[in-house]
Design a protein around this motif. Structure first.
Motif, PDB file in Angstrom:
ATOM      1  N   PRO A 185       0.896  -1.229  -0.034  1.00 38.99           N
ATOM      2  CA  PRO A 185       0.026  -0.130  -0.006  1.00 38.99           C
ATOM      3  C   PRO A 185       0.879   1.302   0.114  1.00 38.99           C
ATOM      4  O   PRO A 185       1.853   1.316   0.675  1.00 38.99           O
ATOM      5  N   PRO A 186       0.198   2.435  -0.652  1.00 36.21           N
ATOM      6  CA  PRO A 186       1.324   3.568  -0.840  1.00 36.21           C
ATOM      7  C   PRO A 186       1.745   4.071   0.578  1.00 36.21           C
ATOM      8  O   PRO A 186       2.851   4.648   0.777  1.00 36.21           O
ATOM      9  N   GLU A 187       0.803   3.987   1.668  1.00 31.53           N
ATOM     10  CA  GLU A 187       0.788   4.504   2.986  1.00 31.53           C
ATOM     11  C   GLU A 187       2.397   3.836   3.462  1.00 31.53           C
ATOM     12  O   GLU A 187       3.131   4.326   4.163  1.00 31.53           O
ATOM     13  N   VAL A 188       2.294   2.487   3.166  1.00 27.78           N
ATOM     14  CA  VAL A 188       3.538   1.704   3.673  1.00 27.78           C
ATOM     15  C   VAL A 188       4.675   2.036   2.991  1.00 27.78           C
ATOM     16  O   VAL A 188       5.592   2.352   3.517  1.00 27.78           O
ATOM     17  N   ILE A 189       4.556   2.093   1.793  1.00 30.25           N
ATOM     18  CA  ILE A 189       5.562   2.621   0.909  1.00 30.25           C
ATOM     19  C   ILE A 189       6.206   3.988   1.418  1.00 30.25           C
ATOM     20  O   ILE A 189       7.322   3.956   1.725  1.00 30.25           O
TER      21      ILE A 189
END
Lengths: 356, 647
Positions: A287-291
């Motif tokens: 997920p983008p947040e994790v990235i």
């Protein structure tokens, strides 16, 4: 053969490995009969779900462990069909309403209604209520949360809710105040090491304490991750050696390489390469947040002290944008570009200072 | 079938007579009705001429029929004939088409002329915007090479009285119309098999034949499959070359792509040549030639518009030579002076025949206001200017600005010194107009910009600002509740931000442009997440921990999994290539005339669209596109620059 995480998951409140005081309190709570709605929160890998399942077992006995996965179709008032997976026993129903995206309100209302409307058959021997377990409550839309608040009051007689989330900051106040909040903190380093050693002992393996400590650090005290790592270590090499490499996930390695690429050169061409790598991560379901979070952590470790505040500030700004916007890549890239510029300027200033 | 019997011609010319002929007898009537009449006349003539129509348009006035037409009836007054017909090109030199293109078509025709040597089908597909000379090229070349053209036109089944003359045997025999597509098939078959009867006066006509199809039966637009079936049958038995002419349109529903998808083109060996809009210089030449010819012939009744008017017509028609000539004829009518009042504020453009003195002064005035009035400039009959996506992106990314300080002086005081780094030269393009003309939604335009902008920047500091603006633009349009009010601002912020932040204008030369990866990526992300959730539902994990913790470690463990789907999924998603590589995403080059992806609203549609888009837009250049490293490359690029200036 199941994973160690699942195989050695404690099944009753008495068997829990850590936060034993809390376990005792939960036991009391169940026994005194007046069971409230619960809001269980804490970081991922701390054992929230395990604890909830233990509570359910305490409530209903071994029957809750007979789980079945159901595929339910709910028709929204707009005639749109929503499909959602639920996990249910005879006594409880687990659902992740955020799977339904924008339609989560309908899911909550309909599911809870159907559960609550059917009474328990043998109310003499069993509890008079069923439990609905909602996971990822912090991802619910505001709409759904408000719907939840009404539903909670309405069906209090036949139904209890257990809400599970990482942080209460995204849960609206009315819901928080209607629940008994239970925080499940991460286990301490010693506790993680203890769990790892006992699991290894049950598997008939010998885990050197140094390796256990290393795994614990690498996993960030996330017990699920630690156990998975430990199992991966076992696959990698046995007997364990104290200084063996703890396998990391591919995406973490990939992300670190990406961060290194950003630090080593700051140019539009490099940004283009970084973009391709970000796309690659996204297609692999990260997920983008994790990235974003991973990228910031890696970048910060490359930064000088005075740069850190600025970078963290930028990261917060673009993380917020990420939540508000619709296409993640714009914001990830804008952050990367910003970091490149800040870092480049810092390095150039540093060079100038060296010259004089 | 396209050749008309004599009797029919008589009938037609008779019918033609009682239509009030066009332009010149306006005097006394109101100008507007005159204009309408003129159009009506032309329209009805077109309708009545039936099968003759398309040939008359721009192709050579099909010799035999038109001459007989003139013989029988009283000859048309000369002014009545549209200049487009009177000045149809008669030889290659008169064609307003690039030499290379003509050569390409000619080579094809020569290669497929010999019907005996033909193996398989000889099908040619000509595409290009309307009025770029596709039909004219075919007509001129076929005359020069000695082909007889047999053309298909859709039978009109509206009025049986008119069609009683139609030489359609199936019709006459059965008494009721068979379907258009059946007739089309019939036509192809017979045009292919039988030669024309040798008429007495028809001497010297060769036996070389060419079938031309410009008009497609409606049904093929609904079911292109039936066309493909007919073509397959045709190709097997074909004895003469078949040419299709399809006009491009800018919006995504390009019929050439729809009727002739790539796989059919390959399967049937259809060669495809695409025409560009007529270049402004070429068009100027043609317009000047026609204007002087007409002025000489009419002896003062027709006044020649001066250079600037011609230029205006030229730019107004955006490469459509047919409409340019039509509007030239219209604007040089002597009666235009009468209509001055009616045209109102447009007078400085159209009232060219008022006399040299006034027109030159107004022209001068106009020139001063040129930049402001650029939009209004499109004169009578001017087309809506539109841009192919490739050009539109180029306009933004190449960032053309005025180059001298001189112009900047009159725009009020300059910026204060502490803001001087924000000073830019005036823009040569209006970003909002570019976005509008690209016929795309702002969000998609932004995606295309985002995919390509990095190639045009050299400084990281500039990139920071550009990326910030893109992020802002996304933020503006993210929420559906205010999308309707903020939707226009998104692309505006993005384009202007990009233009402004590109501070060091490096001329980068030609850069290939690519299609955005994001749609594919986000689609894959969604699909993979869904697949993960359904395949590994029995682990009872939240999506985030499932995707970031469990799956990657499962890839590293030796646990036996339940089924094959899980195994392949883990191998695909759980593992990443750890080499420093460019990743698996391929960049798709955006070709010159490709339409953008279509408008997308909801997520589900987006998935489907992205899918369809990928399938529909097979990469690769069409055969007629300029290959790199040929001489043509340079010329094409020059043409590109000319077009930038013309807008």
């Amino acid at each position: 053969m199941s994973l160690w995480v699942d195989k050695y998951r404690p099944t009753s409140l008495g068997k829990l490995d850590y936060h034993k005081d809390q376990a005792a309190q939960l036991k009391n709570l169940v026994q005194c009969g007046d069971f409230p709605h619960l809001l269980v929160y804490g970081p991922s890998g701390a054992g929230k779900k395990t604890r909830i399942m233990c509570v359910l077992r305490e409530l209903y006995g071994a029957g809750v462990e007979k789980l079945r996965i159901e595929h339910q179709t709910i028709v929204a008032p707009s005639k749109k069909k929503i499909e959602i997976n639920t996990i249910a026993s005879n006594y409880h129903l687990e659902v992740n309403p955020s799977d339904a995206g924008n339609q989560d309100r309908v899911v909550i209302q309909e599911l809870i209604k159907t559960v609550a409307q059917s009474q328990q058959i043998q109310s003499s021997t069993q509890r008079e209520f069923k439990v609905v377990l909602l996971t990822e409550v912090d991802r619910l839309t505001k709409d759904a949360q408000h719907a939840l608040r009404r539903t909670m009051e309405k069906y209090m007689a036949t139904c209890r809710l257990i809400l599970c989330c990482n942080s209460t900051s995204k849960v609206i106040g009315p819901i928080r105040s209607r629940c008994l909040a239970i925080r499940v903190p991460l286990p301490s380093t010693e506790e993680v090491c203890n769990v790892l050693t006992t699991v290894c002992k049950k598997e008939g393996l010998l885990l050197p304490p140094e390796l256990a400590k290393q795994i614990c650090e690498k996993s960030g005290r996330n017990l699920r991750k630690a156990l998975l790592m430990c199992e991966a270590c076992r696959v990698q090499q046995y007997p364990f050696s104290a200084d063996q490499d703890v396998p990391e996930t591919d995406w973490e390695v990939y992300l670190r390489e990406t961060a290194n690429a950003i630090v080593s050169q700051q140019s539009p061409q490099r940004l283009l390469e970084v973009r391709a790598r970000l796309y690659e991560l996204l297609t692999h379901c990260i997920p983008p947040e994790v990235i974003m979070k991973g990228l910031v952590t890696e970048l910060l470790s490359n930064c000088d002290g005075q740069l850190k505040t600025e970078v963290a500030h930028m990261a917060a700004y673009y993380e917020h944008r990420l939540q508000l916007g619709s296409k993640a890549i714009y914001h990830l890239e804008a952050f990367t570009a910003k970091f490149m510029a800040i870092y480049k300027k810092f390095m150039e200033d540093g060079l100038d200072a060296m010259m004089f | 079938m396209s050749k008309l019997s004599l009797g029919q011609k008589v009938a037609q010319s008779k019918v033609n007579r009682w239509v009030d002929p066009s332009f010149t007898d306006l005097s006394g009537k109101s100008a507007l009705s005159g204009v309408r009449k003129g159009r009506q006349a032309r329209l009805s003539k077109d309708e009545l001429c039936g099968s003759n129509r398309s040939k008359k348009r721009r192709g050579e006035a099909s010799t035999s029929s038109s001459t007989t037409c003139l013989d029988r009836g009283p000859p048309l007054r000369e002014q009545d004939e549209p200049w487009v017909d009177r000045h149809t090109p008669r030889c290659q030199a008169e064609l307003a088409v690039h030499k290379k293109k003509i050569e390409e078509v000619e080579n094809w025709m020569r290669a497929h002329a010999d019907t005996k040597a033909l193996k398989g089908g000889a099908v040619l597909l000509l595409t290009g915007p309307s009025g770029c000379g596709k039909s004219a090229t075919v007509q001129v070349l076929s005359r020069e090479l000695g082909f007889r053209v047999q053309e298909w036109t859709n039978p009109s089944s509206v009025d049986p009285d008119v069609n009683i003359f139609d030489s359609e045997p199936a019709w006459r025999l059965n008494g009721f119309p068979s379907s258009q597509s059946a007739q089309f098939q019939d036509f192809l078959l017979r045009a292919n098999k039988y030669n024309c009867l040798q008429m007495a006066g028809d001497g010297g006509s060769s036996d070389k034949k060419l079938i031309l199809v410009e008009d497609f039966p409606n049904q093929f637009y609904r079911h292109p499959g039936s066309l493909h079936d007919i073509l397959r049958r045709f190709v097997k038995t074909s004895r003469c070359p078949l040419v299709f002419i399809v006009s491009d349109s800018l919006s995504g529903d390009s019929s050439s792509r729809f009727l002739f998808p790539k796989e059919i083109q390959e399967e049937l060996g259809i060669s495809c040549i695409s025409f560009n809009p007529v270049a402004p210089t070429t068009m100027m030449k043609v317009l000047v030639r026609i204007a002087t010819l007409e002025a000489g012939k009419s002896g003062g009744r027709v006044s020649v518009p001066d250079q600037s008017v011609l230029e205006m017509l030229c730019s107004g028609s955006s490469g459509d030579i047919r409409s340019a000539i039509n509007s030239l004829q219209f604007s040089s009518l002597p009666d235009m002076s009468l209509e001055k009042g009616l045209w109102g504020k447009k007078k400085d453009r159209s009232a060219t025949s008022l006399g040299k003195v006034t027109s030159t002064t107004t022209m001068r005035k106009r020139k001063n206001k040129e930049t402001k009035e650029q939009e209004e400039e499109q004169a009578i009959g001017g087309k809506d200017a539109s841009l192919f996506l490739f050009r539109a992106l180029g306009k933004i990314l190449h960032c053309k600005r005025g180059n001298t300080e001189g112009a900047g002086g009159c725009h009020g005081p300059g910026l204060p010194s502490h803001l001087s780094q924000h000073h830019r030269q005036t823009l040569l393009v209006d970003p909002e107009v570019v976005v509008e003309r690209s016929h795309m939604s702002g969000e998609f335009f932004n995606l295309y910009l985002h995919q390509n902008y990095l190639d045009f920047f050299s400084e990281v500091e500039d990139v920071v600002r550009a990326s910030e603006y893109l992020s802002d633009a996304d933020f503006l349009t993210a929420d559906w509740t205010n999308r309707s009010s903020l939707g226009e601002y998104g692309p505006s912020v993005a384009t202007r931000g990009l233009l402004h932040s590109n501070s060091t204008q490096v001329s980068v030369g030609f850069r290939p442009l690519h299609k955005p990866n994001w749609l594919l990526v986000s689609k894959k992300y969604r699909e993979n997440s869904l697949a993960a959730r359904s395949l590994f539902a029995d682990f009872c994990l939240t999506p985030v921990s499932l995707q970031t913790e469990l799956l990657p470690y499962l890839a590293k463990l030796t646990n036996p999994l339940r089924n094959q789907a899980q195994i392949t999924f883990i191998q695909d998603v759980g593992q990443l290539p750890l080499r420093l590589s460019r990743g698996r995403l391929k960049l798709e080059v955006l070709t010159d005339k490709e339409p953008g992806l279509f408008e997308v609203n909801s997520e589900e549609e987006e998935e489907e669209e992205a899918d369809g888009g990928q399938a529909g837009q097979g990469g690769g250049l069409p055969a007629s596109q300029p290959r790199p490293t040929t001489g043509q490359d340079l010329e094409e690029e020059e043409l590109l620059i000319e077009e930038y200036d013309s807008d």
